[in-house]
Design an enzyme around this catalytic site. Structure first.
Site, PDB file in Angstrom:
ATOM      1  N   CYS A   1     -14.530  -8.387 -30.166  1.00 48.75           N
ATOM      2  CA  CYS A   1     -13.694  -7.325 -29.596  1.00 48.75           C
ATOM      3  C   CYS A   1     -13.604  -6.175 -30.592  1.00 48.75           C
ATOM      4  O   CYS A   1     -13.275  -6.385 -31.760  1.00 48.75           O
ATOM      5  CB  CYS A   1     -12.303  -7.879 -29.290  1.00 48.75           C
ATOM      6  SG  CYS A   1     -11.090  -6.605 -28.890  1.00 48.75           S
TER       7      CYS A   1
ATOM      8  N   CYS B   1      -9.947  -5.788 -32.200  1.00 49.75           N
ATOM      9  CA  CYS B   1      -9.336  -6.666 -33.201  1.00 49.75           C
ATOM     10  C   CYS B   1     -10.331  -7.568 -33.932  1.00 49.75           C
ATOM     11  O   CYS B   1      -9.949  -8.282 -34.852  1.00 49.75           O
ATOM     12  CB  CYS B   1      -8.263  -7.537 -32.540  1.00 49.75           C
ATOM     13  SG  CYS B   1      -8.944  -8.805 -31.441  1.00 49.75           S
TER      14      CYS B   1
ATOM     15  N   CYS C   1      -8.867  -8.887 -23.949  1.00 50.33           N
ATOM     16  CA  CYS C   1      -8.902  -9.698 -25.168  1.00 50.33           C
ATOM     17  C   CYS C   1      -7.588 -10.447 -25.304  1.00 50.33           C
ATOM     18  O   CYS C   1      -6.515  -9.855 -25.183  1.00 50.33           O
ATOM     19  CB  CYS C   1      -9.134  -8.791 -26.380  1.00 50.33           C
ATOM     20  SG  CYS C   1      -8.933  -9.633 -27.955  1.00 50.33           S
TER      21      CYS C   1
ATOM     22  N   CYS D   1      -5.571  -8.906 -28.702  1.00 52.15           N
ATOM     23  CA  CYS D   1      -5.029  -7.539 -28.801  1.00 52.15           C
ATOM     24  C   CYS D   1      -4.793  -6.890 -27.436  1.00 52.15           C
ATOM     25  O   CYS D   1      -4.262  -5.789 -27.368  1.00 52.15           O
ATOM     26  CB  CYS D   1      -5.923  -6.660 -29.661  1.00 52.15           C
ATOM     27  SG  CYS D   1      -7.478  -6.187 -28.895  1.00 52.15           S
TER      28      CYS D   1
ATOM     29  N   CYS E   1     -18.313  -9.097 -16.302  1.00 53.37           N
ATOM     30  CA  CYS E   1     -19.014  -7.811 -16.385  1.00 53.37           C
ATOM     31  C   CYS E   1     -18.289  -6.979 -17.436  1.00 53.37           C
ATOM     32  O   CYS E   1     -17.186  -6.492 -17.198  1.00 53.37           O
ATOM     33  CB  CYS E   1     -18.983  -7.125 -15.017  1.00 53.37           C
ATOM     34  SG  CYS E   1     -19.717  -5.479 -15.021  1.00 53.37           S
TER      35      CYS E   1
END
Ligand SMILES: [Zn+2]
Length: 174
Positions: free
Chosen positions: A85, A88, A141, A144, A161
Protein backbone atom coordinates in the site's frame (compact mmCIF):
# COMPACT_ATOMS: atom_id res chain seq x y z
CA UNK A 1 -23.07 16.65 0.22
CA UNK A 2 -19.79 17.44 -1.46
CA UNK A 3 -18.13 14.21 -0.32
CA UNK A 4 -20.54 12.24 -2.47
CA UNK A 5 -20.24 14.33 -5.60
CA UNK A 6 -20.09 12.09 -8.69
CA UNK A 7 -17.25 14.27 -9.96
CA UNK A 8 -15.08 12.95 -7.15
CA UNK A 9 -15.39 9.47 -8.64
CA UNK A 10 -14.31 10.50 -12.09
CA UNK A 11 -11.31 8.95 -13.76
CA UNK A 12 -8.12 10.79 -13.18
CA UNK A 13 -6.92 12.67 -16.21
CA UNK A 14 -3.58 14.11 -17.15
CA UNK A 15 -4.91 17.55 -16.28
CA UNK A 16 -5.87 16.39 -12.79
CA UNK A 17 -2.36 15.03 -12.23
CA UNK A 18 -0.92 18.44 -12.98
CA UNK A 19 -2.83 19.83 -10.02
CA UNK A 20 -4.42 22.59 -12.02
CA UNK A 21 -7.90 21.14 -12.25
CA UNK A 22 -8.60 19.67 -8.82
CA UNK A 23 -12.21 20.28 -7.83
CA UNK A 24 -12.76 22.08 -4.54
CA UNK A 25 -14.85 19.10 -3.35
CA UNK A 26 -11.69 17.04 -3.07
CA UNK A 27 -10.78 18.91 0.09
CA UNK A 28 -13.56 17.02 1.90
CA UNK A 29 -12.37 14.31 4.31
CA UNK A 30 -12.30 10.72 3.08
CA UNK A 31 -15.33 8.67 4.07
CA UNK A 32 -13.90 5.26 4.82
CA UNK A 33 -14.93 4.61 8.42
CA UNK A 34 -17.22 1.59 8.62
CA UNK A 35 -18.95 3.00 11.69
CA UNK A 36 -18.80 6.22 13.66
CA UNK A 37 -16.44 4.62 16.16
CA UNK A 38 -14.15 2.63 13.88
CA UNK A 39 -10.64 3.97 13.42
CA UNK A 40 -7.92 2.68 11.17
CA UNK A 41 -4.56 1.96 12.81
CA UNK A 42 -2.80 4.69 10.84
CA UNK A 43 -4.32 8.17 11.07
CA UNK A 44 -2.95 11.18 9.21
CA UNK A 45 -4.28 14.66 8.63
CA UNK A 46 -5.23 15.66 5.12
CA UNK A 47 -2.11 17.85 4.98
CA UNK A 48 0.07 14.92 6.01
CA UNK A 49 -1.46 12.72 3.30
CA UNK A 50 -0.79 15.37 0.68
CA UNK A 51 2.78 15.68 1.89
CA UNK A 52 3.35 11.92 1.72
CA UNK A 53 1.68 11.14 -1.60
CA UNK A 54 2.00 12.37 -5.16
CA UNK A 55 -1.09 14.27 -6.39
CA UNK A 56 -2.17 11.20 -8.37
CA UNK A 57 -1.72 8.84 -5.41
CA UNK A 58 -3.56 11.29 -3.17
CA UNK A 59 -6.60 11.40 -5.44
CA UNK A 60 -6.76 7.61 -5.73
CA UNK A 61 -5.88 6.59 -2.17
CA UNK A 62 -7.65 9.33 -0.25
CA UNK A 63 -10.49 10.38 -2.56
CA UNK A 64 -11.39 7.14 -4.31
CA UNK A 65 -10.48 8.35 -7.76
CA UNK A 66 -9.87 5.67 -10.38
CA UNK A 67 -6.74 5.87 -12.48
CA UNK A 68 -7.19 5.99 -16.22
CA UNK A 69 -7.08 2.39 -17.56
CA UNK A 70 -3.59 1.41 -18.66
CA UNK A 71 -1.99 4.47 -17.07
CA UNK A 72 -0.06 2.45 -14.50
CA UNK A 73 2.92 0.40 -15.73
CA UNK A 74 1.87 -2.28 -13.24
CA UNK A 75 -1.23 -3.05 -15.34
CA UNK A 76 1.00 -4.78 -17.90
CA UNK A 77 3.89 -5.91 -15.74
CA UNK A 78 3.86 -9.45 -14.34
CA UNK A 79 7.18 -9.75 -12.54
CA UNK A 80 7.46 -11.67 -9.29
CA UNK A 81 7.16 -9.56 -6.20
CA UNK A 82 5.08 -7.96 -3.51
CA UNK A 83 2.60 -5.11 -3.79
CA UNK A 84 2.52 -2.72 -0.85
CA UNK A 85 0.00 0.00 0.00
CA UNK A 86 1.42 3.41 -0.96
CA UNK A 87 -0.37 4.90 2.01
CA UNK A 88 1.34 2.87 4.73
CA UNK A 89 3.62 0.21 3.24
CA UNK A 90 1.48 -2.78 4.24
CA UNK A 91 2.02 -5.86 2.02
CA UNK A 92 -1.49 -6.02 0.54
CA UNK A 93 -1.12 -8.17 -2.62
CA UNK A 94 1.42 -10.51 -4.12
CA UNK A 95 2.30 -11.55 -7.66
CA UNK A 96 1.34 -15.10 -6.63
CA UNK A 97 -2.30 -13.93 -6.66
CA UNK A 98 -2.15 -11.95 -9.92
CA UNK A 99 -4.85 -12.54 -12.51
CA UNK A 100 -3.78 -11.71 -16.06
CA UNK A 101 -6.47 -9.50 -17.54
CA UNK A 102 -5.67 -6.91 -20.17
CA UNK A 103 -8.23 -4.37 -19.02
CA UNK A 104 -6.02 -1.58 -17.76
CA UNK A 105 -5.83 -2.17 -14.02
CA UNK A 106 -4.06 -4.62 -11.72
CA UNK A 107 -6.09 -7.73 -10.92
CA UNK A 108 -5.72 -10.25 -8.12
CA UNK A 109 -7.65 -13.36 -7.14
CA UNK A 110 -7.37 -12.22 -3.52
CA UNK A 111 -5.34 -10.10 -1.13
CA UNK A 112 -2.71 -11.07 1.40
CA UNK A 113 -4.40 -12.54 4.51
CA UNK A 114 -6.02 -9.84 6.65
CA UNK A 115 -4.51 -7.07 4.52
CA UNK A 116 -7.62 -5.39 3.11
CA UNK A 117 -11.13 -4.52 4.20
CA UNK A 118 -14.32 -4.08 2.21
CA UNK A 119 -16.49 -1.01 2.18
CA UNK A 120 -19.72 -0.06 0.45
CA UNK A 121 -19.11 2.34 -2.42
CA UNK A 122 -22.62 3.51 -3.10
CA UNK A 123 -21.97 6.03 -5.84
CA UNK A 124 -19.14 4.56 -7.87
CA UNK A 125 -19.53 5.81 -11.37
CA UNK A 126 -17.22 4.67 -14.11
CA UNK A 127 -19.28 5.89 -17.01
CA UNK A 128 -19.17 9.57 -16.02
CA UNK A 129 -22.95 9.43 -16.38
CA UNK A 130 -24.72 9.89 -13.00
CA UNK A 131 -27.70 7.91 -14.31
CA UNK A 132 -25.48 4.84 -14.41
CA UNK A 133 -24.03 5.21 -10.91
CA UNK A 134 -24.06 1.90 -9.10
CA UNK A 135 -23.16 0.37 -5.80
CA UNK A 136 -19.84 -1.45 -5.73
CA UNK A 137 -17.72 -3.17 -3.11
CA UNK A 138 -14.73 -1.00 -2.38
CA UNK A 139 -11.37 -2.48 -1.32
CA UNK A 140 -9.42 -0.45 1.24
CA UNK A 141 -6.15 -1.02 3.06
CA UNK A 142 -6.80 -2.59 6.45
CA UNK A 143 -4.12 -0.51 8.17
CA UNK A 144 -4.53 3.02 6.79
CA UNK A 145 -7.98 2.90 5.13
CA UNK A 146 -6.67 4.06 1.78
CA UNK A 147 -8.76 3.24 -1.28
CA UNK A 148 -7.14 0.55 -3.39
CA UNK A 149 -9.88 -0.43 -5.86
CA UNK A 150 -13.01 -2.56 -6.09
CA UNK A 151 -14.23 -6.13 -6.26
CA UNK A 152 -15.50 -6.75 -9.78
CA UNK A 153 -16.95 -9.66 -11.71
CA UNK A 154 -14.97 -10.21 -14.91
CA UNK A 155 -15.46 -13.16 -17.21
CA UNK A 156 -17.28 -15.01 -14.44
CA UNK A 157 -14.54 -14.47 -11.84
CA UNK A 158 -14.76 -12.22 -8.81
CA UNK A 159 -11.44 -10.37 -8.74
CA UNK A 160 -9.83 -7.46 -6.95
CA UNK A 161 -9.53 -4.64 -9.52
CA UNK A 162 -6.80 -2.43 -8.09
CA UNK A 163 -5.33 0.91 -9.11
CA UNK A 164 -1.61 0.47 -9.85
CA UNK A 165 -1.22 4.02 -8.52
CA UNK A 166 -2.17 2.74 -5.07
CA UNK A 167 0.53 0.07 -5.07
CA UNK A 168 4.26 0.09 -4.44
CA UNK A 169 5.73 -2.94 -6.27
CA UNK A 170 8.84 -4.53 -4.76
CA UNK A 171 10.42 -7.10 -7.06
CA UNK A 172 11.95 -10.33 -5.77
CA UNK A 173 13.84 -13.13 -7.47
CA UNK A 174 11.49 -15.64 -9.07
ZN1 LIG B 1 -2.29 1.31 3.78
Amino acid sequence: MAAHSPARRAFLTTAAFAGSALPVALAAPAVHAATDTFEFEIQRTDAEWQEKLTPEQYEVLRHQATEWPGSSPLSKQYETGAFHCHGCGLHVYDSDWRVELDKGWVFFAHAQPLAVMMNIDSDANYTMDPANARTMIEVVCRRCGSHLGHLVLIEGKLVHCINGTALDFRQRAA
